[in-house]
Design a protein around this motif. Structure first.
Motif, PDB file in Angstrom:
ATOM      1  N   PRO A  52       1.225  -1.353   0.011  1.00 44.59           N
ATOM      2  CA  PRO A  52      -0.120  -0.230   0.173  1.00 44.59           C
ATOM      3  C   PRO A  52       0.536   1.145  -0.558  1.00 44.59           C
ATOM      4  CG  PRO A  52      -0.058  -0.687   2.478  1.00 44.59           C
ATOM      5  CD  PRO A  52       1.027  -1.637   1.182  1.00 44.59           C
ATOM      6  N   ASP A  53       2.059   1.216   0.576  1.00 45.99           N
ATOM      7  CA  ASP A  53       2.522   2.174   0.660  1.00 45.99           C
ATOM      8  C   ASP A  53       3.814   2.521  -0.672  1.00 45.99           C
ATOM      9  OD1 ASP A  53       4.480   0.079   1.119  1.00 45.99           O
ATOM     10  OD2 ASP A  53       6.072   1.518   1.478  1.00 45.99           O
ATOM     11  N   ILE A  54       3.473   2.325  -1.708  1.00 46.03           N
ATOM     12  CA  ILE A  54       4.108   2.321  -3.698  1.00 46.03           C
ATOM     13  C   ILE A  54       3.027   3.632  -3.802  1.00 46.03           C
ATOM     14  CG2 ILE A  54       4.715   1.279  -5.609  1.00 46.03           C
ATOM     15  CD1 ILE A  54       5.221  -1.430  -4.279  1.00 46.03           C
ATOM     16  N   SER A  64       8.691  -2.927   0.444  1.00 46.05           N
ATOM     17  CA  SER A  64       8.473  -2.252  -1.529  1.00 46.05           C
ATOM     18  C   SER A  64       8.934  -1.425  -2.603  1.00 46.05           C
ATOM     19  CB  SER A  64       7.198  -1.040  -1.372  1.00 46.05           C
ATOM     20  OG  SER A  64       5.925  -1.874   0.301  1.00 46.05           O
ATOM     21  N   ARG A  65      10.062  -1.224  -1.619  1.00 48.40           N
ATOM     22  CA  ARG A  65      11.201  -0.235  -2.792  1.00 48.40           C
ATOM     23  C   ARG A  65      12.014  -2.407  -3.340  1.00 48.40           C
ATOM     24  NH1 ARG A  65      12.700   2.795   1.772  1.00 48.40           N
ATOM     25  NH2 ARG A  65      14.066   1.925   2.879  1.00 48.40           N
ATOM     26  N   LYS A  66      11.924  -3.050  -3.119  1.00 48.62           N
ATOM     27  CA  LYS A  66      12.469  -4.264  -3.270  1.00 48.62           C
ATOM     28  C   LYS A  66      11.791  -4.663  -4.655  1.00 48.62           C
ATOM     29  CE  LYS A  66      15.532  -6.287  -0.368  1.00 48.62           C
ATOM     30  NZ  LYS A  66      16.182  -7.339   0.158  1.00 48.62           N
ATOM     31  N   PHE A  67      10.687  -4.734  -4.465  1.00 45.88           N
ATOM     32  CA  PHE A  67       9.250  -5.470  -5.455  1.00 45.88           C
ATOM     33  C   PHE A  67       9.484  -4.107  -6.530  1.00 45.88           C
ATOM     34  CE2 PHE A  67       5.027  -4.721  -7.411  1.00 45.88           C
ATOM     35  CZ  PHE A  67       5.002  -6.029  -7.211  1.00 45.88           C
ATOM     36  N   ASN A 125       7.304   6.101  -9.011  1.00 44.62           N
ATOM     37  CA  ASN A 125       7.486   4.838  -8.236  1.00 44.62           C
ATOM     38  C   ASN A 125       8.620   4.853  -7.640  1.00 44.62           C
ATOM     39  OD1 ASN A 125       8.572   2.817 -10.084  1.00 44.62           O
ATOM     40  ND2 ASN A 125      10.067   3.423 -10.394  1.00 44.62           N
ATOM     41  N   THR A 126       7.716   5.487  -5.667  1.00 48.36           N
ATOM     42  CA  THR A 126       8.768   5.202  -5.481  1.00 48.36           C
ATOM     43  C   THR A 126       7.606   4.503  -3.454  1.00 48.36           C
ATOM     44  OG1 THR A 126       7.092   6.955  -4.350  1.00 48.36           O
ATOM     45  CG2 THR A 126       9.682   7.869  -5.261  1.00 48.36           C
TER      46      THR A 126
END
Length: 150
Positions: A7-9, A21-24, A14-15
């Motif tokens: 949910p945080d993407i 989530s950053r790895k995803f 693109n952050t």
């Protein structure tokens, strides 16, 4: 496609806030995947995603409301594929019509010591390739060949 629970993407920027989530996002970028859903679904978050690696493969994405008492939204989309074969012209070299004597002569006239003097490997390659392509253009005729692509 599926429920990815990140949910945080922020897909537009693109952050992401969390490391997972950053790895995803990084994995998606490394695999040239593009997320095509543009509207948030649940409480402002985009959890259900449709990812594609080809531009315009997936279009007409629509959210269709929830399914029963589930908090997920139904997603409808179209997958487009190439139906007809396209014809294109290929250019190949006609070695049967090549003038190899002239080719050898042209390359033999080049003062290679002077042309390659002081150059690193990359520079040497670029100069050599340029001379070879110029000689090829003069000595080896090109011919058109019809080809089909799917």
């Amino acid at each position: 496609m599926g429920d990815f629970n990140h949910p945080d993407i922020c897909w537009r920027g693109n952050t992401a806030e969390h490391k997972q989530s950053r790895k995803f996002l990084e994995c998606s970028d490394d695999n040239f995947l593009h997320q095509v859903i543009e509207e948030p679904m649940r409480r402002g978050a985009m959890l259900d995603l449709v990812l594609t690696n080809k531009e315009r493969l997936v279009e007409d994405v629509k959210l269709k409301g929830s399914f029963g008492c589930n908090d997920h939204e139904m997603v409808e989309f179209m997958i487009f594929r190439v139906v007809r074969r396209a014809h294109r012209k290929l250019t190949t070299l006609n070695f049967k019509g090549a003038d190899f004597c002239l080719f050898r002569d042209l390359l033999g006239r080049i003062p290679w010591d002077k042309a390659l003097e002081g150059r690193e490997a990359q520079g040497t390659w670029l100069v050599s390739k340029d001379h070879l392509l110029q000689a090829q253009e003069r000595c080896i005729p090109a011919k058109r060949k019809s080809g089909k692509t799917a």
